[in-house]
Design a protein around this motif. Structure first.
Motif, short mmCIF file in Angstrom:
data_model
loop_
_atom_site.label_atom_id
_atom_site.label_comp_id
_atom_site.label_asym_id
_atom_site.label_seq_id
_atom_site.Cartn_x
_atom_site.Cartn_y
_atom_site.Cartn_z
N LYS A 268 44.74 1.68 35.00
CA LYS A 268 45.00 0.85 36.18
C LYS A 268 43.73 0.20 36.70
O LYS A 268 43.70 -0.98 37.05
N TYR A 269 42.64 0.99 36.71
CA TYR A 269 41.36 0.44 37.16
C TYR A 269 40.89 -0.68 36.23
O TYR A 269 40.41 -1.74 36.68
N MET A 270 41.02 -0.45 34.93
CA MET A 270 40.54 -1.45 33.97
C MET A 270 41.37 -2.73 34.02
O MET A 270 40.84 -3.84 33.92
N GLU A 271 42.68 -2.55 34.17
CA GLU A 271 43.54 -3.74 34.29
C GLU A 271 43.18 -4.55 35.52
O GLU A 271 43.17 -5.80 35.49
N LYS A 272 42.86 -3.87 36.59
CA LYS A 272 42.46 -4.55 37.82
C LYS A 272 41.12 -5.28 37.64
O LYS A 272 40.95 -6.43 38.08
N ALA A 273 40.18 -4.60 36.94
CA ALA A 273 38.86 -5.19 36.70
C ALA A 273 38.98 -6.43 35.81
O ALA A 273 38.36 -7.48 36.07
N PHE B 131 31.93 3.05 35.47
CA PHE B 131 32.68 1.83 35.16
C PHE B 131 32.16 1.18 33.88
O PHE B 131 32.93 0.74 33.04
N SER B 132 30.85 1.16 33.72
CA SER B 132 30.25 0.54 32.52
C SER B 132 30.72 1.26 31.25
O SER B 132 31.12 0.62 30.27
N HIS B 133 30.71 2.60 31.29
CA HIS B 133 31.12 3.39 30.13
C HIS B 133 32.62 3.22 29.85
O HIS B 133 33.04 2.98 28.71
N THR B 134 33.41 3.30 30.92
CA THR B 134 34.86 3.21 30.76
C THR B 134 35.28 1.82 30.31
O THR B 134 36.19 1.66 29.48
N GLU C 268 34.73 1.46 26.60
CA GLU C 268 35.73 2.22 25.83
C GLU C 268 37.08 1.52 25.84
O GLU C 268 37.80 1.49 24.84
N TYR C 269 37.40 0.91 26.97
CA TYR C 269 38.72 0.28 27.13
C TYR C 269 38.82 -1.05 26.38
O TYR C 269 39.84 -1.35 25.75
N THR C 270 37.73 -1.88 26.45
CA THR C 270 37.78 -3.23 25.87
C THR C 270 37.12 -3.33 24.50
O THR C 270 37.39 -4.26 23.74
N GLY C 271 36.26 -2.38 24.18
CA GLY C 271 35.51 -2.45 22.94
C GLY C 271 34.26 -3.30 23.05
O GLY C 271 33.56 -3.52 22.05
N HIS C 272 33.95 -3.81 24.24
CA HIS C 272 32.76 -4.66 24.47
C HIS C 272 32.07 -4.20 25.75
O HIS C 272 32.71 -3.70 26.68
N ASN C 273 30.75 -4.41 25.80
CA ASN C 273 30.10 -4.17 27.09
C ASN C 273 30.44 -5.32 28.03
O ASN C 273 30.98 -6.36 27.63
N PHE C 274 30.12 -5.15 29.31
CA PHE C 274 30.54 -6.11 30.33
C PHE C 274 29.99 -7.50 30.06
O PHE C 274 30.72 -8.51 30.13
N LYS D 58 30.86 -13.20 28.50
CA LYS D 58 30.48 -14.35 27.66
C LYS D 58 31.71 -14.89 26.92
O LYS D 58 31.93 -16.11 26.86
N LYS D 59 32.51 -13.97 26.32
CA LYS D 59 33.66 -14.41 25.54
C LYS D 59 34.68 -15.14 26.42
O LYS D 59 35.27 -16.15 26.01
N ILE D 60 34.91 -14.64 27.61
CA ILE D 60 35.86 -15.28 28.53
C ILE D 60 35.36 -16.69 28.89
O ILE D 60 36.12 -17.67 28.88
N ARG D 61 34.10 -16.77 29.25
CA ARG D 61 33.53 -18.07 29.68
C ARG D 61 33.53 -19.09 28.54
O ARG D 61 33.91 -20.25 28.73
N ILE D 62 33.11 -18.69 27.35
CA ILE D 62 33.05 -19.62 26.21
C ILE D 62 34.45 -20.04 25.78
O ILE D 62 34.69 -21.19 25.39
N LYS D 63 35.41 -19.10 25.86
CA LYS D 63 36.79 -19.44 25.52
C LYS D 63 37.31 -20.53 26.44
O LYS D 63 37.96 -21.50 26.00
#
Length: 506
Positions: A405-410, A438-441, A444-450, A455-460
């Protein structure tokens, strides 16, 4: 002792054969002699003769005629023919009459003894087969009584009479023996049969035993003392491990099924009293249900699973499965308690958690049935272990669900605000999580660091604007969160391998 009649018109021959047999088989065979066929038939009429040794050529009735008379009267002794060298046609006729052997005169002692021993061995083998067939027939008929739910008492009485169970007409008990070892009932019978025969040779007619469908050894006994002695003997034989139960005394054979049900019901009490080798129906038949199931405690345990109340959870388990209370009740109490606990706790969570919980609930296949365990404490420890596993698993699921729930919100916040001056601290503050956690979780949740994820969101988004709008590259840079166009161009090239301008023109 076997019986042989020797038939020969020559006195010296018949008495000589009798003397040889008497010396060689003194403790096994009783011999009779006859000088002709008429005398032989009289001996057969007065005695149960097992073997007939007869000459072929005799005055009056020949050996062949004697054999025909014997078979016509329904006698069935083993037949041995004596003959001279010139009686071959008689010998052929005798062989048609299924004689066991054809011996030539003068009689060879070794050949005679060999023939007799062969016949005696056949008798033993046939007797064993007949006994086995009788035993198997009796076992199948008795199991029909025990297993057929629609059989009436009159039919039970009829079958009992057919099986010649008259030795139990003045009263009997049903006893049950079940091995604690990984043996079938037949294997277990083989292991204790020598013991039974050694200690009960004189009482063998006072009981019978057979195997039921559940691999128990079932005894029908006319005297309960036999079973008590059997308990004593088995308990002293360290290599034999088993438990016994026994019904109350019944007077009518039509009550066989009722007596068996008493014995099987009584045997269940070994679950509560594992130190008792023998439990009788008399000991437990007066037990009545005097307390109710602790449904409120079961409900509390179900609610506490997955919370931080480990100590209370364990205390409630100890109270639910209190041995002193349970052992004071009839066996149905623990059976009902187990079923209710399965339904309200294990089944509830299995249905709630679904397939993901299969690794936990593989233990349930055994825990779900109390008689998978030899005694109560084995069962309780297994229940306690499964509850502990389930408790830890539910806690883990709750943690993961909370993190999700936290990750989906983030992530939603990042997608809505990627064009702003966004960093890890801003997002972690927004969802109220510790920066490091939060950084660690998040990784683990997305497979990428913040940073990489942002970067991927912005370039997309920038790729979409470069293809679908007329905005300048400088403008698009700001629109996706990069105030510095050079930084935007560097990140774009880093991810796409070409510049924003080259991408637009491609």
């Amino acid at each position: 002792m076997y019986k042989i009649v020797i038939v020969d018109d020559e006195k010296n021959i018949r008495l000589g054969i009798q003397a040889m047999i008497n010396r060689e088989f003194a403790d096994k065979i009783k011999t009779f002699v006859a000088m002709n066929g008429e005398e032989a038939l009289q001996v057969l009429n007065e005695n149960d003769i097992d073997i007939v040794i007869t000459d072929i050529k005799m005055p009056g009735m020949s050996g062949i005629e004697l054999i025909h008379h014997i078979q016509d009267k329904g006698y069935n002794p083993a037949l041995i023919i004596l003959s001279g060298y010139d009686d071959f046609q008689y010998a052929k006729e005798a062989i048609k009459c299924k004689v066991k052997d054809y011996l030539l005169k003068p009689i060879n002692r070794a050949e005679l003894f060999q023939t007799i021993n062969k016949i005696l061995n056949e008798f033993v083998s046939t007797s064993l087969k007949e006994d086995q067939q009788k035993s198997e027939f009796r076992s199948s008929q008795l199991n029909n009584i025990l297993l057929n739910p629609n059989i009436g008492e009159d039919e039970i009485q009829r079958i009992s009479e057919k099986l010649h169970l008259s030795q139990f007409s003045e009263g009997y008990y049903i006893g049950l023996i079940k091995s604690n070892e990984a043996l079938t009932a037949n294997e277990y019978i083989d292991s204790i049969k020598p013991l039974i025969e050694r200690h009960f040779s004189k009482e063998m007619s006072s009981f019978i035993y057979f195997c039921d469908k559940d691999d128990n050894i079932v005894f029908i006994l006319s005297q309960i003392e036999v079973f008590h002695y059997l308990k004593k003997v088995i308990s002293e034989e360290k290599y034999i491990k088993c438990r016994l139960s026994i019904s109350e005394k019944h007077m009518k054979l039509k009550k066989l099924k009722e007596a068996y049900n008493q014995a099987t019901y009584t045997w269940k009490y070994h679950f509560l009293y594992p130190r008792s080798i023998l439990i009788s129906y008399e000991e437990i038949k007066e037990k009545t249900m005097s307390v109710e199931l602790p449904l409120d405690l079961i409900h509390k345990v179900s609610n506490m699973i997955g919370t931080e109340r480990e100590k209370e959870l364990r205390l409630h388990l100890l109270s639910i499965f209190d041995y002193e209370r349970i052992s004071s009740q009839p066996i149905m109490y623990i059976e009902d308690l187990s079923k209710r606990f399965n339904t309200d706790v294990f089944d509830y969570f299995f249905n709630k958690l679904g397939k993901e919980s299969i690794q936990i609930f593989k233990y349930y296949n055994k825990v779900g049935y109390i008689y998978h365990y030899e005694h109560f404490y084995d069962y309780f420890y297994a229940v306690e272990d499964l509850v502990t596993r389930l408790h830890e698993y539910v806690k883990q699921v709750k943690t993961v669900y909370s993190e999700q729930k936290y990750m989906e919100k983030a992530i939603a916040y990042i997608h809505e605000n990627f064009h702003k001056d966004l960093n890890l601290a801003v997002v972690s503050n927004y969802i109220s999580l510790n920066y490091s956690y939060f950084s660690h979780t998040f990784k683990e949740y997305t497979g990428h660091n913040f940073v990489d994820y942002l970067k991927k969101i912005r370039i997309k988004e920038s790729k979409k604007l470069l293809k679908e709008s007329d905005h300048k590259v400088l403008e698009i840079s700001e629109m996706v969160g990069y105030k510095n166009p050079k930084q935007f161009a560097r990140v774009f090239r880093e991810l796409e391998g070409i510049s924003p301008k080259e991408f637009r023109e491609s």
